[in-house]
Motif scaffolding. Structure first.
Motif, PDB file in Angstrom:
ATOM      1  N   GLU A 234      10.390 -35.421  19.271  1.00  0.00           N
ATOM      2  CA  GLU A 234      11.433 -36.429  19.487  1.00  0.00           C
ATOM      3  C   GLU A 234      11.800 -36.530  20.967  1.00  0.00           C
ATOM      4  O   GLU A 234      11.995 -37.626  21.498  1.00  0.00           O
ATOM      5  CB  GLU A 234      12.664 -36.071  18.652  1.00  0.00           C
ATOM      6  N   LYS A 235      11.864 -35.354  21.620  1.00  0.00           N
ATOM      7  CA  LYS A 235      12.168 -35.354  23.053  1.00  0.00           C
ATOM      8  C   LYS A 235      11.067 -36.044  23.842  1.00  0.00           C
ATOM      9  O   LYS A 235      11.335 -36.813  24.774  1.00  0.00           O
ATOM     10  CB  LYS A 235      12.350 -33.919  23.535  1.00  0.00           C
TER      11      LYS A 235
ATOM     12  N   HIS B 259       9.820 -43.262  25.910  1.00  0.00           N
ATOM     13  CA  HIS B 259      10.609 -44.503  25.916  1.00  0.00           C
ATOM     14  C   HIS B 259      11.282 -44.712  27.272  1.00  0.00           C
ATOM     15  O   HIS B 259      11.302 -45.833  27.803  1.00  0.00           O
ATOM     16  CB  HIS B 259      11.669 -44.438  24.812  1.00  0.00           C
ATOM     17  N   SER B 260      11.826 -43.616  27.839  1.00  0.00           N
ATOM     18  CA  SER B 260      12.472 -43.734  29.140  1.00  0.00           C
ATOM     19  C   SER B 260      11.477 -44.164  30.208  1.00  0.00           C
ATOM     20  O   SER B 260      11.765 -45.015  31.053  1.00  0.00           O
ATOM     21  CB  SER B 260      13.110 -42.388  29.510  1.00  0.00           C
ATOM     22  N   LEU B 261      10.258 -43.549  30.151  1.00  0.00           N
ATOM     23  CA  LEU B 261       9.225 -43.920  31.128  1.00  0.00           C
ATOM     24  C   LEU B 261       8.802 -45.372  30.961  1.00  0.00           C
ATOM     25  O   LEU B 261       8.614 -46.099  31.957  1.00  0.00           O
ATOM     26  CB  LEU B 261       8.021 -42.985  30.950  1.00  0.00           C
ATOM     27  N   LEU B 262       8.671 -45.794  29.696  1.00  0.00           N
ATOM     28  CA  LEU B 262       8.307 -47.194  29.452  1.00  0.00           C
ATOM     29  C   LEU B 262       9.395 -48.141  29.959  1.00  0.00           C
ATOM     30  O   LEU B 262       9.085 -49.208  30.515  1.00  0.00           O
ATOM     31  CB  LEU B 262       8.074 -47.409  27.953  1.00  0.00           C
TER      32      LEU B 262
END
Length: 285
Positions: A107-108, A114-117
């Motif tokens: 999950e992390k 997601h943050s990088l995307l």
């Protein structure tokens, strides 16, 4: 043993005794003799009852002990089963904890992805804005150029090209200067190195070796010794290198330490004059 069983036993025995007494009375025996016999029968009945009670108590104790052992065995078996069950539950709990850790890590990782995307999407958005701004500037410049004369457009193009050429020429000159400097430094180092080698060779030879004259080449074999033990001992004790080559009448002692070299040279001369050359004599001299 239960009390009603004991009472029943005593009743049966007492009844049998009374029946025997009555039977004797009926057959014509005296009352006194009958009483004595009754007392005796009653006493026997009591003894028999005591024996039966004692045996019953013993049997009851054995039964209770056996039941206790069976209970303890069953309880121990149940405890073992409970322990095994607890161990299995503990292992399953550990496995679940590990799986939970893996899930949390995934999950992390997903959150990081997601943050990088999101960051990349923001970067692409910014790039699109920059590209759009450049396109707008080019359109504006083209629109402005479309309204100027041919000579003005030519002058503008030449001015832009001249600036780019000057910038490229400056970078090219700087790179060529740097390459020339590196090449000159490399050639200078090579020249200096060759000069040092040529000048230092003779100087090194003169200051690191000493010659020792020997009366004959047979002495070389004595200096070397059986399987080289004499020369190895000399080099180890004196801290120098002994060179025995094909040069007639001479051996060479080599060392950077001038004191060691001179001591080794004088030691070798004394050994040659003495003629006794072996490890003990070398150490003594």
């Amino acid at each position: 043993m239960p009390e009603y069983i004991i009472g029943a036993v005593i009743g049966v025995i007492a009844g049998a005794a009374i029946c025997a007494v009555v039977l004797k009375i009926i057959t014509g025996k005296s009352i006194s003799s009958a009483n004595q016999q009754a007392q005796k029968e009653i006493e026997n009945a009591r003894q028999e009852a005591a024996r039966v009670i004692k045996e019953a108590e013993v049997d009851a104790k054995e039964l209770a002990f056996k039941m206790k052992e069976e209970f303890e065995t069953e309880a121990k078996s149940r405890r073992n089963e409970l322990q095994n069950l607890e161990q299995r539950l503990s292992k399953r709990e550990d496995i679940l904890d590990k799986k939970l850790d893996v899930i949390n890590k995934k999950e992390k990782d997903i959150d990081n992805a997601h943050s990088l995307l999101d960051k990349r999407e923001q970067t692409l958005t910014d790039k699109e804005k920059e590209i759009q701004e450049l396109i707008d500037k080019e359109k504006e410049q083209l629109s402005r150029i479309a309204n100027i004369s041919r000579q003005e457009a030519r002058d503008l193009l030449l001015s832009k090209i001249e600036g780019e050429v000057q910038e490229d020429a400056g970078r090219l000159i700087a790179r060529r200067l740097e390459e020339a400097k590196e090449e000159s430094d490399r050639k200078a180092r090579n020249i200096i190195g060759l000069a040092i080698q040529r000048c230092a060779a003779d100087h090194t030879i003169d200051n690191t070796i000493a010659s020792v004259d020997i009366p004959s080449d047979d002495m070389k074999g004595r200096i070397i010794g059986r399987e080289g033990r004499n020369i190895r001992a000399f080099e180890k004790i004196a801290g120098v290198d002994v060179i025995v080559d094909d040069t007639p009448g001479v051996i060479v002692v080599s060392a950077f330490d001038s004191v060691r070299r001179e001591i080794a040279r004088r030691t070798m001369e004394r050994l040659v004059l003495d003629g006794r050359i072996h490890p003990a004599r070398i150490e003594e001299v």
